[in-house]
Scaffold this motif. Structure first.
Motif, PDB file in Angstrom:
ATOM      1  N   TYR A  52       0.851  -1.206   0.000  1.00  0.00           N
ATOM      2  CA  TYR A  52       0.000   0.000   0.000  1.00  0.00           C
ATOM      3  C   TYR A  52       0.884   1.254   0.000  1.00  0.00           C
ATOM      4  CZ  TYR A  52      -3.356   3.572   1.170  1.00  0.00           C
ATOM      5  OH  TYR A  52      -4.097   4.719   1.123  1.00  0.00           O
ATOM      6  N   LYS A  53       1.897   1.267   0.882  1.00  0.00           N
ATOM      7  CA  LYS A  53       2.745   2.459   1.005  1.00  0.00           C
ATOM      8  C   LYS A  53       3.574   2.681  -0.266  1.00  0.00           C
ATOM      9  CE  LYS A  53       4.341   0.993   4.917  1.00  0.00           C
ATOM     10  NZ  LYS A  53       5.166   0.823   6.096  1.00  0.00           N
ATOM     11  N   ALA A  54       3.873   1.596  -0.974  1.00  0.00           N
ATOM     12  CA  ALA A  54       4.711   1.720  -2.182  1.00  0.00           C
ATOM     13  C   ALA A  54       4.065   2.625  -3.235  1.00  0.00           C
ATOM     14  CB  ALA A  54       4.974   0.341  -2.776  1.00  0.00           C
ATOM     15  N   LYS A  55       2.719   2.721  -3.201  1.00  0.00           N
ATOM     16  CA  LYS A  55       2.022   3.591  -4.168  1.00  0.00           C
ATOM     17  C   LYS A  55       2.474   5.043  -4.035  1.00  0.00           C
ATOM     18  CE  LYS A  55      -2.364   2.939  -3.191  1.00  0.00           C
ATOM     19  NZ  LYS A  55      -3.820   2.962  -3.315  1.00  0.00           N
ATOM     20  N   PHE A  56       2.914   5.408  -2.829  1.00  0.00           N
ATOM     21  CA  PHE A  56       3.288   6.803  -2.575  1.00  0.00           C
ATOM     22  C   PHE A  56       4.786   7.033  -2.735  1.00  0.00           C
ATOM     23  CE2 PHE A  56      -0.562   5.914  -0.195  1.00  0.00           C
ATOM     24  CZ  PHE A  56      -1.379   6.951  -0.632  1.00  0.00           C
ATOM     25  N   TYR A  57       5.551   5.956  -2.891  1.00  0.00           N
ATOM     26  CA  TYR A  57       7.010   6.087  -2.895  1.00  0.00           C
ATOM     27  C   TYR A  57       7.492   6.865  -4.120  1.00  0.00           C
ATOM     28  CZ  TYR A  57      11.792   5.216  -1.754  1.00  0.00           C
ATOM     29  OH  TYR A  57      13.096   5.420  -1.413  1.00  0.00           O
ATOM     30  N   SER A  58       8.234   7.947  -3.891  1.00  0.00           N
ATOM     31  CA  SER A  58       8.759   8.747  -5.009  1.00  0.00           C
ATOM     32  C   SER A  58       9.843   9.697  -4.514  1.00  0.00           C
ATOM     33  CB  SER A  58       7.622   9.560  -5.629  1.00  0.00           C
ATOM     34  OG  SER A  58       8.139  10.426  -6.600  1.00  0.00           O
ATOM     35  N   ASN A  59      10.813   9.962  -5.383  1.00  0.00           N
ATOM     36  CA  ASN A  59      11.822  10.988  -5.068  1.00  0.00           C
ATOM     37  C   ASN A  59      11.596  12.227  -5.926  1.00  0.00           C
ATOM     38  OD1 ASN A  59      13.176   9.743  -3.018  1.00  0.00           O
ATOM     39  ND2 ASN A  59      14.646   8.734  -4.374  1.00  0.00           N
ATOM     40  N   ASP A  60      10.398  12.329  -6.498  1.00  0.00           N
ATOM     41  CA  ASP A  60      10.094  13.463  -7.378  1.00  0.00           C
ATOM     42  C   ASP A  60       9.535  14.617  -6.549  1.00  0.00           C
ATOM     43  OD1 ASP A  60       9.152  15.253  -9.192  1.00  0.00           O
ATOM     44  OD2 ASP A  60       7.811  13.847 -10.235  1.00  0.00           O
ATOM     45  N   ILE A  61      10.301  15.700  -6.472  1.00  0.00           N
ATOM     46  CA  ILE A  61       9.938  16.849  -5.645  1.00  0.00           C
ATOM     47  C   ILE A  61       8.603  17.470  -6.077  1.00  0.00           C
ATOM     48  CG2 ILE A  61      11.253  18.560  -6.999  1.00  0.00           C
ATOM     49  CD1 ILE A  61      12.152  19.632  -4.170  1.00  0.00           C
ATOM     50  N   ASN A  62       8.222  17.229  -7.343  1.00  0.00           N
ATOM     51  CA  ASN A  62       6.978  17.824  -7.841  1.00  0.00           C
ATOM     52  C   ASN A  62       5.734  17.016  -7.469  1.00  0.00           C
ATOM     53  OD1 ASN A  62       8.238  20.015  -9.151  1.00  0.00           O
ATOM     54  ND2 ASN A  62       8.965  18.559 -10.701  1.00  0.00           N
ATOM     55  N   LYS A  63       5.942  15.843  -6.893  1.00  0.00           N
ATOM     56  CA  LYS A  63       4.781  15.043  -6.495  1.00  0.00           C
ATOM     57  C   LYS A  63       4.253  15.594  -5.170  1.00  0.00           C
ATOM     58  CE  LYS A  63       3.300  10.458  -6.985  1.00  0.00           C
ATOM     59  NZ  LYS A  63       3.207   9.481  -5.945  1.00  0.00           N
ATOM     60  N   SER A  64       2.972  15.948  -5.112  1.00  0.00           N
ATOM     61  CA  SER A  64       2.494  16.677  -3.924  1.00  0.00           C
ATOM     62  C   SER A  64       2.299  15.755  -2.713  1.00  0.00           C
ATOM     63  CB  SER A  64       1.224  17.438  -4.243  1.00  0.00           C
ATOM     64  OG  SER A  64       0.190  16.533  -4.470  1.00  0.00           O
ATOM     65  N   CYS A  65       2.230  14.454  -2.929  1.00  0.00           N
ATOM     66  CA  CYS A  65       2.098  13.520  -1.801  1.00  0.00           C
ATOM     67  C   CYS A  65       3.075  12.375  -2.037  1.00  0.00           C
ATOM     68  CB  CYS A  65       0.657  13.001  -1.757  1.00  0.00           C
ATOM     69  SG  CYS A  65       0.356  11.819  -0.449  1.00  0.00           S
ATOM     70  N   ARG A  66       4.061  12.229  -1.161  1.00  0.00           N
ATOM     71  CA  ARG A  66       5.077  11.206  -1.456  1.00  0.00           C
ATOM     72  C   ARG A  66       5.743  10.651  -0.190  1.00  0.00           C
ATOM     73  NH1 ARG A  66       7.907  16.169  -2.699  1.00  0.00           N
ATOM     74  NH2 ARG A  66       9.221  16.433  -0.878  1.00  0.00           N
ATOM     75  N   LEU A  67       6.207   9.433  -0.351  1.00  0.00           N
ATOM     76  CA  LEU A  67       6.942   8.752   0.706  1.00  0.00           C
ATOM     77  C   LEU A  67       8.360   8.542   0.194  1.00  0.00           C
ATOM     78  CD1 LEU A  67       6.658   7.009   3.394  1.00  0.00           C
ATOM     79  CD2 LEU A  67       6.130   5.099   1.903  1.00  0.00           C
ATOM     80  N   CYS A  68       9.367   8.837   1.038  1.00  0.00           N
ATOM     81  CA  CYS A  68      10.733   8.543   0.587  1.00  0.00           C
ATOM     82  C   CYS A  68      11.577   8.076   1.767  1.00  0.00           C
ATOM     83  CB  CYS A  68      11.368   9.741  -0.122  1.00  0.00           C
ATOM     84  SG  CYS A  68      11.912  11.045   0.964  1.00  0.00           S
ATOM     85  N   SER A  69      12.730   7.538   1.476  1.00  0.00           N
ATOM     86  CA  SER A  69      13.656   7.132   2.531  1.00  0.00           C
ATOM     87  C   SER A  69      14.870   8.048   2.490  1.00  0.00           C
ATOM     88  CB  SER A  69      14.121   5.695   2.309  1.00  0.00           C
ATOM     89  OG  SER A  69      13.052   4.825   2.579  1.00  0.00           O
ATOM     90  N   SER A  70      15.482   8.290   3.648  1.00  0.00           N
ATOM     91  CA  SER A  70      16.656   9.153   3.773  1.00  0.00           C
ATOM     92  C   SER A  70      16.279  10.579   3.380  1.00  0.00           C
ATOM     93  CB  SER A  70      17.811   8.597   2.942  1.00  0.00           C
ATOM     94  OG  SER A  70      18.978   9.339   3.187  1.00  0.00           O
ATOM     95  N   THR A  71      16.778  11.085   2.237  1.00  0.00           N
ATOM     96  CA  THR A  71      16.386  12.421   1.771  1.00  0.00           C
ATOM     97  C   THR A  71      15.989  12.298   0.303  1.00  0.00           C
ATOM     98  OG1 THR A  71      18.448  13.213   0.812  1.00  0.00           O
ATOM     99  CG2 THR A  71      18.269  13.368   3.199  1.00  0.00           C
ATOM    100  N   LEU A  72      15.534  13.426  -0.262  1.00  0.00           N
ATOM    101  CA  LEU A  72      15.126  13.395  -1.679  1.00  0.00           C
ATOM    102  C   LEU A  72      16.313  13.170  -2.609  1.00  0.00           C
ATOM    103  CD1 LEU A  72      12.446  16.156  -2.174  1.00  0.00           C
ATOM    104  CD2 LEU A  72      12.180  13.679  -2.282  1.00  0.00           C
ATOM    105  N   ALA A  73      17.518  13.433  -2.075  1.00  0.00           N
ATOM    106  CA  ALA A  73      18.720  13.272  -2.907  1.00  0.00           C
ATOM    107  C   ALA A  73      19.295  11.873  -2.736  1.00  0.00           C
ATOM    108  CB  ALA A  73      19.743  14.330  -2.513  1.00  0.00           C
TER     109      ALA A  73
END
Ligand SMILES: O=C(O)CCC(=O)C(=O)O
Ligand SMILES: [Fe+2]
Length: 261
Positions: A18-39
């Motif tokens: 379920y959470k994988a649907k939100f996983y993204s490192n794209d700063i333009n995505k208004s709702c996102r899950l990431c690990s560490s930092t966006l970089a």
């Protein structure tokens, strides 16, 4: 506050699919899950952190992008975002009174962007090897932070790292770099970081208020005596300098826009 914290604790316990649907490192995505930092792909070190973030204002524009699990997510988080926004405006008005600006100075474009950012750190077997969040200053206008009952946040004072005390239901207020600029250097934007915990899960909820992309940021005229400390810029210009080289270097960004004496 407790309901919202519980919603996030439940959210992070949901199945990975379920959470994988939100996983993204794209700063333009208004709702996102990431690990560490966006970089993640370019950073020198990874951090012991999962982060879930989304926009909150205007609510109607973003609520459909939010998770619908846990089932009460949208109900609880929309109330939380409305109330924290109101509280932030009260605090900003107290700041106006304190520094000598008219009430409501920060309303409108200077504070239009409202983001919720939730950090989740699972226990770290060896906290001496990694941080939960890098050393940084918040680049936005002002931040509210709700901690849980596990310590981790530290601020740098006189060259020493000091743990921020955990007081049940207390909210930490962090002045951001735009407040420093607009107040013409009257505010200190604290340097802070997050350390990990060997045994406990730590979850925190940050509410970030920041300028809209089109607003022009400059020291408030009533606070300038002779020359302003900073030249005018747009928020995207500032963020571009702040994140140059994936560094999030506050001093570099401030110096870039500082008027030389
Ligand atoms: O999680 C924390 O205690 C601090 C979070 C923080 O500094 C941030 O999100 O900018
Ligand atoms: Fe921060």
């Amino acid at each position: 506050m407790d309901d919202t914290m519980n919603i996030y604790k439940e959210f992070f316990k949901l199945p990975g699919e379920y959470k994988a649907k939100f996983y993204s490192n794209d700063i333009n995505k208004s709702c996102r899950l990431c690990s560490s930092t966006l970089a993640y792909d370019t950073e020198e070190f990874h951090y012991w952190r999962d982060n879930f973030t989304h926009h909150c204002y205007p609510l109607e524009e973003y609520i459909m992008t939010w998770p619908n699990k846990p089932t009460k997510y949208r109900e609880v988080v929309s109330e939380y975002s409305i109330e924290t926004r109101k509280l932030l405006y009260k605090i900003l008005d107290m700041i106006c009174k304190g520094v000598g600006l008219e009430k409501g100075y920060f309303e409108g474009e200077l504070s239009k962007t409202n983001v919720i950012s939730v950090n989740h750190h699972i226990p770290c077997p060896n906290p001496s090897l990694t941080l939960g969040m890098p050393v940084h200053s918040d680049p936005n206008l002002i931040t509210l932070l709700q901690q849980c009952d596990v310590p981790g946040l530290q601020i740098l004072k006189d060259g020493k790292w000091i743990g921020v005390q955990l007081i049940p239901h207390a909210i930490v207020v962090i002045p951001g770099l735009q407040l420093k600029v607009i107040s013409n250097d009257r505010f200190i934007t604290p340097v802070h970081r997050v350390v990990t915990h060997a045994k406990e899960v730590r979850t925190t909820i940050g509410v970030f208020l920041g300028p809209s992309p089109k607003s022009l940021i400059k020291p408030a005229t009533p606070l300038v005596r002779t020359e302003p400390e900073f030249r005018a810029f747009t928020y995207p210009e500032f963020l571009k300098t702040f994140t140059a080289g994936a560094k999030c270097d506050a001093q570099f960004a401030l110096n870039h826009f500082r008027n030389k004496a």
